[in-house]
Design an enzyme around this catalytic site. Structure first.
Site, mmCIF file in Angstrom:
data_model
loop_
_atom_site.group_PDB
_atom_site.id
_atom_site.type_symbol
_atom_site.label_atom_id
_atom_site.label_comp_id
_atom_site.label_asym_id
_atom_site.label_seq_id
_atom_site.Cartn_x
_atom_site.Cartn_y
_atom_site.Cartn_z
ATOM 1 N N ASP A 155 0.879 -1.242 -0.097
ATOM 2 C CA ASP A 155 0.154 -0.118 0.181
ATOM 3 C C ASP A 155 1.072 1.274 0.102
ATOM 4 O O ASP A 155 1.747 1.328 0.931
ATOM 5 C CB ASP A 155 -0.733 -0.223 1.184
ATOM 6 N N ASP A 202 -3.203 4.867 -2.231
ATOM 7 C CA ASP A 202 -4.516 5.259 -1.472
ATOM 8 C C ASP A 202 -4.446 6.699 -1.757
ATOM 9 O O ASP A 202 -3.859 7.555 -1.896
ATOM 10 C CB ASP A 202 -3.644 5.313 -0.113
ATOM 11 N N GLU A 257 10.630 1.539 -14.698
ATOM 12 C CA GLU A 257 11.949 1.323 -15.057
ATOM 13 C C GLU A 257 12.255 -0.309 -15.024
ATOM 14 O O GLU A 257 13.288 -0.675 -15.427
ATOM 15 C CB GLU A 257 12.961 1.790 -13.712
ATOM 16 N N HIS A 259 -11.355 -3.554 2.736
ATOM 17 C CA HIS A 259 -11.072 -3.141 4.094
ATOM 18 C C HIS A 259 -11.813 -1.939 4.427
ATOM 19 O O HIS A 259 -11.938 -1.496 5.598
ATOM 20 C CB HIS A 259 -9.699 -3.031 4.643
HETATM 21 C C1 GLC Z 1 -8.231 5.072 2.016
HETATM 22 C C2 GLC Z 1 -8.181 3.756 2.727
HETATM 23 C C3 GLC Z 1 -8.894 3.922 3.986
HETATM 24 C C4 GLC Z 1 -8.071 4.875 4.838
HETATM 25 C C5 GLC Z 1 -8.048 6.276 4.203
HETATM 26 C C6 GLC Z 1 -7.132 7.148 4.472
HETATM 27 O O1 GLC Z 1 -9.504 5.212 1.493
HETATM 28 O O2 GLC Z 1 -8.450 2.571 2.067
HETATM 29 O O3 GLC Z 1 -8.870 2.726 4.716
HETATM 30 O O4 GLC Z 1 -8.877 5.164 6.064
HETATM 31 O O5 GLC Z 1 -7.818 5.909 2.793
HETATM 32 O O6 GLC Z 1 -5.993 6.789 4.478
#
Ligand code: GLC
Length: 545
Positions: free
Chosen positions: A103, A208, A262, A335
């Site tokens: 992530d 994210d 790359e 999640h």
């Molecule tokens: C994204 C994530 C979430 C998080 C938010 C802030 O939406 O999936 O779980 O709370 O970003 O980082």
């Protein structure tokens, strides 16, 4: 293998499995999942047949937002292990042919990150401009928020810091200050983070809320909308013209694309903030241009109600937005949303989970599956006192938060579902006594067996990985039907999403590749097939096998 299937990259052909590390497997008995736990369970993932794991954040974090507030981008959260454990995880994945995706949380850091601790000290330090600082509306001092921007997690988006006599902006919690992507030093620092992890063997990043990286340079207020709910929750009472989706997003995306490209075989998949059904916005960020991501998420399908007709619309809309060259992603759960076994389930939960699995694995595009969905794990409705997610704590009971989809993976019928020898950080779902990996392993009609079979079929048949897709032209209220084709090979997928038998016309696809009702012979009469209630069939023509 046809030429097309071998030339397309693995992240188009394969299946990605999302792990929420706190909840997958706890090897040291402290009730919180860890990297050693993931290593111990890699054989489950290899047997499931997925191609890659995506780990929700594993870096050190004060856990105000459970990992999405990172306090050191280049280390591992002590709860999860250390960099050596991470290296061992990568090695374990390599042995089993699995890739590793991390992530990338770069819209904001934690307020405990060294960058922010320095930045907040005064207005002249070397990192003074690494975050979005502004004087108050009435000048220096606590004179009111600089503009009307709000936090996605409720309330205003500005927080005052006396040391600087200024405010900083946070799209989420105040413990998650937004980075200033207009500062080239920030762009360089993120590039270094990407390299750090790629050098350790990482194959890709899930970005994210990347569409919020850039804000309007002058920080003007957003126009208000007439949504009355905006009184309680200001974020939805505005049109987000200036705090996301800026025209010069390429400042960030070009660097990321270039860095990741790359080395071949690496990719970026982006989550757009607040995109809901905003498929057009999501689609424009994905493609082959120098400032596009390889893939983007869209949650239209996830947010649809259980209906063949509605799914038809979600699928056609998302694929059309991406265009013929674009590559879709498919997500049923993650999640942040209630698990689909509960959203769609009801009394037919298992039957629907099995049909949804066939759909996700046989649509043209890359499926992302969320830990536990392979056994049909349900949303756990936690009482208020046990809620840990800041969203649930703030918005209860309007929003119960996201803990319900983050409860421990259910491995067996043991006391903590085989997740931990200690007290799990969130309670295990009470149905773990019957719904668990061990119980479903040898049952051919289980959700788990369906996932294994359909992923294996996808792996075996290039037409399912890369073939063209055509949905039946007119949506049907009960049956979702589509064909995949590659060269002479043709596969027909028929999913009866209703509790009633349905008759459906078929063409030359008469070989049963997979069916949800193995005990029932598939009845092909003339040009028709009769689908039992909740039956799913994958049929192929002579050239398919
Ligand atoms: C994204 C994530 C979430 C998080 C938010 C802030 O939406 O999936 O779980 O709370 O970003 O980082």
């Amino acid at each position: 293998m046809t030429a097309r299937s071998t030339t397309l990259p693995w992240w188009k052909r394969g299946v990605v499995y999302q792990i929420y590390p706190r909840s997958f497997m706890d090897a040291d008995g402290d009730g919180i999942g860890d990297l050693q736990g993931i290593i111990d369970r890699l054989d489950h993932l290899a047997a499931l047949g997925v191609d890659a794991i995506w780990l929700s954040p594993i870096q050190p974090s004060p856990d105000a937002d459970f990992g999405y507030d990172i306090s050191d981008y280049c280390d591992v959260h002590p709860n999860y292990g250390c960099l050596e454990t991470f290296d061992a995880l990568v090695a374990g994945c390599r042995e089993r042919g699995l890739r590793v995706v991390l992530d990338g949380v770069f819209n904001h850091s934690s307020d405990k990150h060294a960058w922010f601790l320095e930045s907040r000290q005064d207005r002249d330090n070397p990192k003074a401009d690494w975050y979005l600082w502004r004087d108050g509306a009435g000048g220096r001092g606590p004179t009111g928020a600089p503009n009307n921007w709000a936090s996605t997690f409720g309330g205003g988006g500005w927080e005052y810091v006396p040391e600087r006599e200024q405010y900083f902006f946070h799209s989420f919690l105040k413990q998650q200050p937004d980075l200033n992507w207009r500062n080239p030093d920030v762009v360089d620092a993120v590039e270094a983070v990407l390299r750090f992890w790629m050098d350790r063997g990482v194959d890709g990043f899930r970005l994210d809320v990347f569409n919020a990286y850039l804000k309007h340079p002058d920080l003007p207020s957003n126009p208000r909308t007439w949504n009355p709910a905006g009184l309680l929750y200001p974020y939805i009472g505005q049109k987000h013209l200036h705090d996301r989706d800026q025209a010069d997003m390429s400042i960030a995306l070009e660097m990321m694309r270039r860095t990741v490209d790359e080395q071949p075989g690496r990719f970026l998949v982006g989550e757009t903030l607040d995109e809901d059904r905003r498929y057009r916005e999501a689609a424009r960020y994905a493609g082959d241009d120098a400032d596009q991501l390889h893939l983007a998420f869209n949650f239209y399908l996830l947010r649809s109600r259980w209906s063949a007709e509605v799914f038809h619309k979600a699928i056609t809309t998302w694929t059309a937005a991406l265009g013929p060259q674009g590559w879709p992603t498919w997500v049923l759960s993650n999640h942040d949303f209630p698990r689909h076994a509960s959203r769609w389930g009801g009394r037919w939960a298992d039957a629907r989970c099995r049909l949804a699995a066939i759909m996700a694995m046989t649509l043209r595009g890359t499926p992302f599956l969320y830990y536990g969905e392979e056994i049909g794990m349900a949303e756990h409705k936690l009482p208020r006192g046990l809620i840990q997610d800041p969203v649930g704590q703030r918005f209860w009971p309007i929003h119960r938060g996201r803990d319900g989809c983050r409860t421990p993976m259910q491995w067996d019928a043991g006391p903590a579902a085989g997740f931990s020898t200690g007290e799990p950080w969130l309670p295990v779902h009470p149905d773990h006594a019957t719904r668990n990996v061990a119980a479903q392993q040898d049952d051919p009609s289980s959700v788990l067996s369906t996932y294994k079979a359909i992923i294996a079929l996808r792996k075996h048949l290039p037409v399912l990985q890369v073939g063209d897709m055509a949905l039946t032209e007119s949506p049907h209220s009960a049956v979702l039907a589509y064909t995949r084709s590659l060269g002479d090979a043709r596969v027909q997928v028929l999913l009866n999403m209703s509790p009633k038998a349905q008759r459906w016309p078929i063409g030359g696809e008469r070989k049963l590749l997979y069916g949800t009702h193995p005990e029932r012979p598939v009845v092909l009469e003339g040009g028709e097939v009769t689908l039992a209630p909740h039956e799913g069939l994958v049929l192929g023509n002579e050239a398919t096998l």
